[in-house]
Write an enzyme that holds these catalytic residues in place. Structure first.
Site, PDB file in Angstrom:
ATOM      1  N   ASP A  14      -3.970   6.578 -59.790  1.00  0.00           N
ATOM      2  CA  ASP A  14      -3.079   6.991 -58.690  1.00  0.00           C
ATOM      3  C   ASP A  14      -2.451   5.718 -58.134  1.00  0.00           C
ATOM      4  OD1 ASP A  14      -1.906   7.672 -56.318  1.00  0.00           O
ATOM      5  OD2 ASP A  14      -3.542   8.966 -55.635  1.00  0.00           O
ATOM      6  N   GLU A  59      12.232  27.692 -60.401  1.00  0.00           N
ATOM      7  CA  GLU A  59      10.869  27.658 -60.955  1.00  0.00           C
ATOM      8  C   GLU A  59      10.927  27.488 -62.472  1.00  0.00           C
ATOM      9  OE1 GLU A  59       8.753  31.078 -59.534  1.00  0.00           O
ATOM     10  OE2 GLU A  59       8.769  30.332 -57.476  1.00  0.00           O
ATOM     11  N   TYR A  94      16.694  28.032 -56.110  1.00  0.00           N
ATOM     12  CA  TYR A  94      15.386  28.286 -56.719  1.00  0.00           C
ATOM     13  C   TYR A  94      15.436  27.916 -58.185  1.00  0.00           C
ATOM     14  CZ  TYR A  94      11.849  30.200 -53.675  1.00  0.00           C
ATOM     15  OH  TYR A  94      10.862  30.324 -52.754  1.00  0.00           O
ATOM     16  N   THR A 120       3.190   8.591 -55.471  1.00  0.00           N
ATOM     17  CA  THR A 120       4.210   9.063 -54.539  1.00  0.00           C
ATOM     18  C   THR A 120       5.495   8.322 -54.885  1.00  0.00           C
ATOM     19  OG1 THR A 120       3.582   7.372 -52.938  1.00  0.00           O
ATOM     20  CG2 THR A 120       2.606   9.556 -52.657  1.00  0.00           C
ATOM     21  N   LYS A 127       6.729   5.107 -51.077  1.00  0.00           N
ATOM     22  CA  LYS A 127       6.065   3.928 -50.476  1.00  0.00           C
ATOM     23  C   LYS A 127       6.777   2.671 -50.976  1.00  0.00           C
ATOM     24  CE  LYS A 127       1.693   6.301 -49.623  1.00  0.00           C
ATOM     25  NZ  LYS A 127       1.439   7.471 -50.465  1.00  0.00           N
ATOM     26  N   ARG A 129      10.420  11.112 -49.852  1.00  0.00           N
ATOM     27  CA  ARG A 129       9.021  11.550 -49.774  1.00  0.00           C
ATOM     28  C   ARG A 129       8.753  12.540 -50.908  1.00  0.00           C
ATOM     29  NH1 ARG A 129       5.301  10.885 -46.092  1.00  0.00           N
ATOM     30  NH2 ARG A 129       6.784   9.516 -45.071  1.00  0.00           N
TER      31      ARG A 129
HETATM   32  N1  DSN Z   1      -1.813   7.511 -48.827  1.00  0.00           N
HETATM   33  C1  DSN Z   1      -1.940   7.631 -47.388  1.00  0.00           C
HETATM   34  C2  DSN Z   1      -1.492   6.376 -46.764  1.00  0.00           C
HETATM   35  O1  DSN Z   1      -1.702   5.398 -47.426  1.00  0.00           O
HETATM   36  O2  DSN Z   1      -1.005   6.282 -45.637  1.00  0.00           O
HETATM   37  C3  DSN Z   1      -1.347   8.847 -46.950  1.00  0.00           C
HETATM   38  O3  DSN Z   1      -1.936   9.914 -47.670  1.00  0.00           O
END
Ligand code: DSN
Length: 436
Positions: free
Chosen positions: A200, A56, A54, A226, A229, A235
């Protein structure tokens, strides 16, 4: 290095399921634009003892003892992602891109405020104002989209909508848009209406880090992404700023000083929207960011784009309609209406032949999100498998044959065999694995 599956001998039920998924990943063609294959070292960091801790708070400012080593891991992740993107500040704790967006929105705007995002049905994301998401429930969502004839965003129209709606937050970025973004123009519009600009970059982050797409950091106030990707880490999510600035709301700290936006965003993550950070995932983020700093990653990103362009050409040559006519990045959105097959049927048929895509709404779609008129295809995962432009023609050919004759079971069976044999030339996680 090996998977530590031997420790799972006692629970053969889940071990067998994981093994089946590994076989699926190995033997199929993965074309989901948001997926990728991490390195073994990223997975090993995620499967480490850091999951027990933990922590935080932030490094050196925790609410728990014993954080000295997770502090080191988190500081390393922060340093590396700042170096990778040229950011002045980063928070690596968001559990996902959606959590990163939630933390930003809840920190910088108030319920009921107007936000302006890219329409989900034109390629945007749920968290950019969709009515079924917190972003559309808590705030007043307004949208820009693409033009029917060009499939591209018209920045003059974005400016008109922003001027009319006077949003407090403008979001640029998408899940299914194959063109690059004019961040500088977005910033001019945001400044004109007094909005905060959020980019984003969840989808193209790896391509931006490698220098092949426009850089949002000099123009956008806040950047979310993210990490799994095109960036090919574990993830998770991250928030960054190209430069820190005084919050424009006049919020002060206990000393009476104007709070920096970095402090507001840090508290938007914790305690605003999350509890304990996933330090094992943060360690894996550090590994992924380290890999992305390597020149090899640049070469990988370049191939992702080359492969996507080759694939788009293959589809166009066979009469498919790609929204906007082609791609600048790692993906393409294909309108299947001219081929008289729905996205749902296409996804199902290709899946039977071990080719994985996702059905996707196309702009001005006349079908529901469960059926759709389109499919989205991306090249990050197959490029990690080692495929080059010349392999794209083979894949497009298989897809075209299947979509032209989707109920032909013999064709599906023979294509699945061909796909499985083809994938043997592109090994995945070949390191020794113990089998119970
Ligand atoms: N961003 C989505 C995708 O592109 O698959 C998932 O939230």
């Amino acid at each position: 290095m090996s998977f530590r599956y031997s420790y799972m001998k006692r629970d053969t039920q889940i071990f067998n399921i994981i093994n089946k998924e590994l076989d699926r990943q190995r033997s199929g063609i993965e074309l989901i634009a948001s997926e990728n294959f991490t390195s073994m070292q990223v997975m090993e960091a995620m499967g480490s003892c850091l999951t027990n801790k933990y922590a935080e708070g932030l490094p050196s400012k925790r609410y728990y003892g014993g954080c000295e080593f997770v502090d080191e891991a988190e500081n390393l992740a922060i340093d590396r992602v700042k170096r990778l993107f040229g950011a002045a500040w980063a928070n690596v704790q968001p559990h996902s891109g959606a959590q990163a967006n939630a933390a930003v929105m809840l920190a910088v705007i108030k319920p009921g405020d107007t936000i302006l995002g890219f329409d989900l049905s034109h390629g945007g994301h749920l968290t950019h104002g969709s009515s079924v998401n917190f972003s559309g429930k808590l705030y007043k969502p307004t949208f820009y989209g693409v033009e029917k004839d060009s499939g591209r965003i018209d920045m003059n129209k974005v400016e008109d909508i922003a001027t009319k709606e006077q949003p407090k937050l403008i979001i640029c970025g998408a899940s299914a848009y194959s063109r690059d973004w004019d961040y500088e123009r977005f910033r001019n519009i945001a400044d004109k209406v007094g909005a905060i600009l959020l980019a984003d970059i969840s989808h193209p982050a790896g391509l931006i880090a490698s220098g092949f797409l426009n850089d949002p950091l000099p123009h956008c106030h806040i950047i979310t992404s993210t990490t799994h990707k095109t960036l090919r880490g574990p993830r998770g999510g991250v928030i960054m700023m190209g430069q820190d600035f005084d919050n424009p709301f006049g919020l002060k700290n206990p000393k009476g000083e104007i709070r920096k936006m970095s402090a507001i965003l840090d508290s938007g993550v914790f305690p605003g929207t999350q509890g304990g950070p996933l330090e094992h995932v943060i360690a894996a983020k550090a590994v992924g960011f380290g890999e992305a700093l390597d020149d090899e990653f640049k070469a990988y990103s370049k191939s992702v784009i080359t492969n996507a362009k080759a694939m788009a050409n293959g589809f166009v040559n066979r009469g498919y309609q790609i929204i906007s006519g082609g791609t600048d990045n790692h993906l393409m959105l294909i309108d299947l209406r001219s081929k008289e097959i729905t996205g749902k049927k296409a996804e199902h048929t290709l899946g039977l032949a071990d080719i994985t895509v996702n059905k996707n709404m196309v702009p001005f779609d006349d079908k529901s999100p469960f059926v759709t008129s389109g499919m989205r295809i991306g090249t990050p995962a197959i490029t990690t498998r080692g495929m080059k432009a010349e392999h794209m023609e083979t894949i497009v050919n298989w897809i075209d044959q299947l979509l032209s004759d989707p109920d032909n079971q013999d064709l599906i069976n023979s294509t699945r065999n061909d796909v499985n044999n083809f994938m043997k030339d592109f090994p995945l996680y070949e390191e020794k694995m113990e089998v119970v």
